[in-house]
Design an enzyme around this catalytic site. Structure first.
Site, PDB file in Angstrom:
ATOM      1  CG  HIS A  41      50.374  26.643 -14.921  1.00  0.00           C
ATOM      2  ND1 HIS A  41      51.232  25.365 -15.522  1.00  0.00           N
ATOM      3  CD2 HIS A  41      50.015  26.168 -13.773  1.00  0.00           C
ATOM      4  CE1 HIS A  41      51.677  24.745 -14.408  1.00  0.00           C
ATOM      5  NE2 HIS A  41      50.799  24.915 -13.491  1.00  0.00           N
ATOM      6  CG  ASP A  95      51.035  21.142 -13.498  1.00  0.00           C
ATOM      7  OD1 ASP A  95      52.104  20.299 -13.760  1.00  0.00           O
ATOM      8  OD2 ASP A  95      50.689  21.677 -12.427  1.00  0.00           O
ATOM      9  CG  HIS A 142      49.375  26.622 -10.608  1.00  0.00           C
ATOM     10  ND1 HIS A 142      48.901  25.311 -10.801  1.00  0.00           N
ATOM     11  CD2 HIS A 142      48.579  27.630 -10.127  1.00  0.00           C
ATOM     12  CE1 HIS A 142      47.434  25.627 -10.812  1.00  0.00           C
ATOM     13  NE2 HIS A 142      47.329  26.929 -10.327  1.00  0.00           N
ATOM     14  CG  ASP A 190      54.091  23.979  -8.873  1.00  0.00           C
ATOM     15  OD1 ASP A 190      53.299  24.761  -9.220  1.00  0.00           O
ATOM     16  OD2 ASP A 190      53.901  22.672  -8.933  1.00  0.00           O
ATOM     17  CG  HIS A 191      54.439  24.654 -13.254  1.00  0.00           C
ATOM     18  ND1 HIS A 191      55.081  23.821 -14.113  1.00  0.00           N
ATOM     19  CD2 HIS A 191      53.604  24.130 -12.359  1.00  0.00           C
ATOM     20  CE1 HIS A 191      54.515  22.560 -13.722  1.00  0.00           C
ATOM     21  NE2 HIS A 191      53.695  22.822 -12.523  1.00  0.00           N
ATOM     22  CG  HIS A 204      54.270  17.967 -11.383  1.00  0.00           C
ATOM     23  ND1 HIS A 204      55.001  17.993  -9.971  1.00  0.00           N
ATOM     24  CD2 HIS A 204      53.736  19.022 -11.946  1.00  0.00           C
ATOM     25  CE1 HIS A 204      54.706  19.490 -10.184  1.00  0.00           C
ATOM     26  NE2 HIS A 204      54.038  19.914 -10.904  1.00  0.00           N
ATOM     27  CG  HIS A 228      46.509  22.642 -14.077  1.00  0.00           C
ATOM     28  ND1 HIS A 228      46.106  21.699 -13.046  1.00  0.00           N
ATOM     29  CD2 HIS A 228      47.598  23.281 -13.546  1.00  0.00           C
ATOM     30  CE1 HIS A 228      46.861  22.129 -12.070  1.00  0.00           C
ATOM     31  NE2 HIS A 228      47.755  22.833 -12.460  1.00  0.00           N
TER      32      HIS A 228
END
Length: 413
Positions: A200, A281, A202, A204-205, A319, A257
């Site tokens: 996705h 996520d 975001h 942090d990905h 995570h 998400h």
């Protein structure tokens, strides 16, 4: 996996679940810090500009062919006491009110849709590299004949995954959060990167997509066209397959998400191994992602799809949240032996600074409250009953919503 919350003091325990199925998996992990909003966002870098081309139907083959080597009891309420040491609930200001609103929604919008989110990601990368110069964990790869899965610890609690066809030396990476860490793994393994699978949008990905794509110009960046994924070259549809060397990945649309969230399933059958779910996520050990862009009904359908992959499927989450999630789950189901056993194991792993993934979907169904919405024990613990004429899935979505609400109010310190 999840953008930072505006609530202060929200701690996060992390971990990875025991490997199941075929093959050998060894694991290790280091301490994980809490993410908090910095006083100032001083880091600056150019954001990656998304680009995309329409997907081609059917399976995609990258590179040349290769040879494969051979009584209802209510759960504890906020302020009820009796919680484990260091665990507390954040009370709601009004029953049923989402604490993410309005501040949380505003922050999420800034994080997901503006340059501020990219700057925050750059700050996260900088701080994580300073605190964990060798990564937040020291995991060892999981192998079965012809396949090597190397978890790469990035940021403060994320995982990227380098998946290698050992016969051809071709590889794919899932969610390359920190391009330097991923590139170091590629060079150490001596493989050719042919695909980036992004779950996705975001940062942090997806934050490492641009740098890796620039360095590996022939590499394709895969993901959903519904998410603004940086450097997207090949959009994927639900259940579309991609081959990298002799590895076959299937993309599954799992909104909830984010609108365009996707997970990737590696077919381990040809190699004598179990399926491997890279869940981003969507699903964590004993947890699931926050519902930033979806309803409980949407997330429930996505989780049901994941469960349908089979109990022996290895879960590789985005995570390290196991300790926090299991501690929370233990407050809902006070008499769940499987949960208690897993929590003891994860606690020991974390004390030894070892990671806790992968787990299996079979394990998850025995203790993950987000996968147990059909269980009378959990329903009773939440004080919920099915209304007359209410569809079973509608009731399960209501249970999921309540579990998610309580988890959003929970913090572990």
């Amino acid at each position: 996996p999840r953008p930072p919350s505006p609530r202060r003091g929200r701690g996060r325990g992390r971990g990875r679940g025991r490997g199941g199925g075929k093959g050998r998996c060894s694991r290790q992990l280091g301490p994980l810090p809490n993410a908090s909003l910095p006083a100032g966002l001083l880091a600056a870098a150019r954001p990656a500009s998304p680009r995309g081309r329409p997907a081609l139907p059917g399976t995609r083959f990258l590179g040349q062919s290769c040879r494969r080597p051979a009584g209802p009891r209510a759960g504890p309420e906020p302020g009820s006491g009796g919680l484990p040491e260091g665990v507390e609930y954040i009370p709601t200001r009004k029953k049923g009110k989402n604490p993410m609103k309005p501040v949380g929604v505003a922050w999420y919008s800034l994080y997901a849709r503006t340059r501020l989110g990219y700057l925050f990601y750059q700050w996260q990368v900088k701080k994580a590299r300073e605190r964990y110069p060798h990564g937040h964990s020291a995991p060892q790869p999981c192998r079965f004949p012809g396949v090597k899965i190397l978890p790469i610890p990035v940021l403060s609690n994320n995982y990227s995954y380098l998946v290698i066809d050992t016969g051809s030396g071709r590889a794919a990476v899932v969610d390359p959060s920190d391009p330097l860490a991923v590139q170091a793994a590629i060079e150490e393994e001596g493989v050719m990167l042919e695909a980036i699978f992004c779950t996705h949008k975001h940062w942090d990905h997806s934050g490492g997509n641009a740098a890796l794509h620039q360095r590996h110009s022939s590499c394709k960046v895969y993901g959903s066209a519904l998410d603004a994924i940086p450097e997207l070259t090949n959009s994927l549809e639900d259940r579309e397959k991609v081959s990298v060397g002799c590895l076959t990945f299937e993309a599954l649309a799992t909104p909830g998400h984010t609108v365009g969230h996707m997970v990737y399933v590696l077919d381990g059958g040809p190699f004598g191994g179990p399926p491997c779910l890279f869940s981003g996520d969507l699903l964590f050990l004993a947890g699931c992602g926050e519902l930033f862009e979806g309803s409980p009904e949407t997330m429930l359908a996505s989780l049901d799809m994941a469960v349908g992959l089979g109990k022996d499927t290895l879960l590789w989450p985005g995570h390290e949240y196991a300790l926090e999630c299991l501690t929370f789950a233990s407050l809902l189901e006070l008499d769940n032996p499987a949960l208690e056993q897993k929590l003891r194991w994860v606690t020991q792993q974390r004390q030894e600074k070892r990671s806790t993934c992968p787990s299996t979907l079979g394990e998850e169904q025995s203790y993950n409250p987000f996968l147990r919405t059909h269980q009378p024990e959990l329903q009773a613990a939440l004080g919920l009953r099915r209304d007359g004429g209410e569809h079973p899935d509608a009731f399960r979505a209501r249970v999921l919503k309540e579990v998610r609400r309580r988890k959003d109010l929970y913090k572990a310190t």
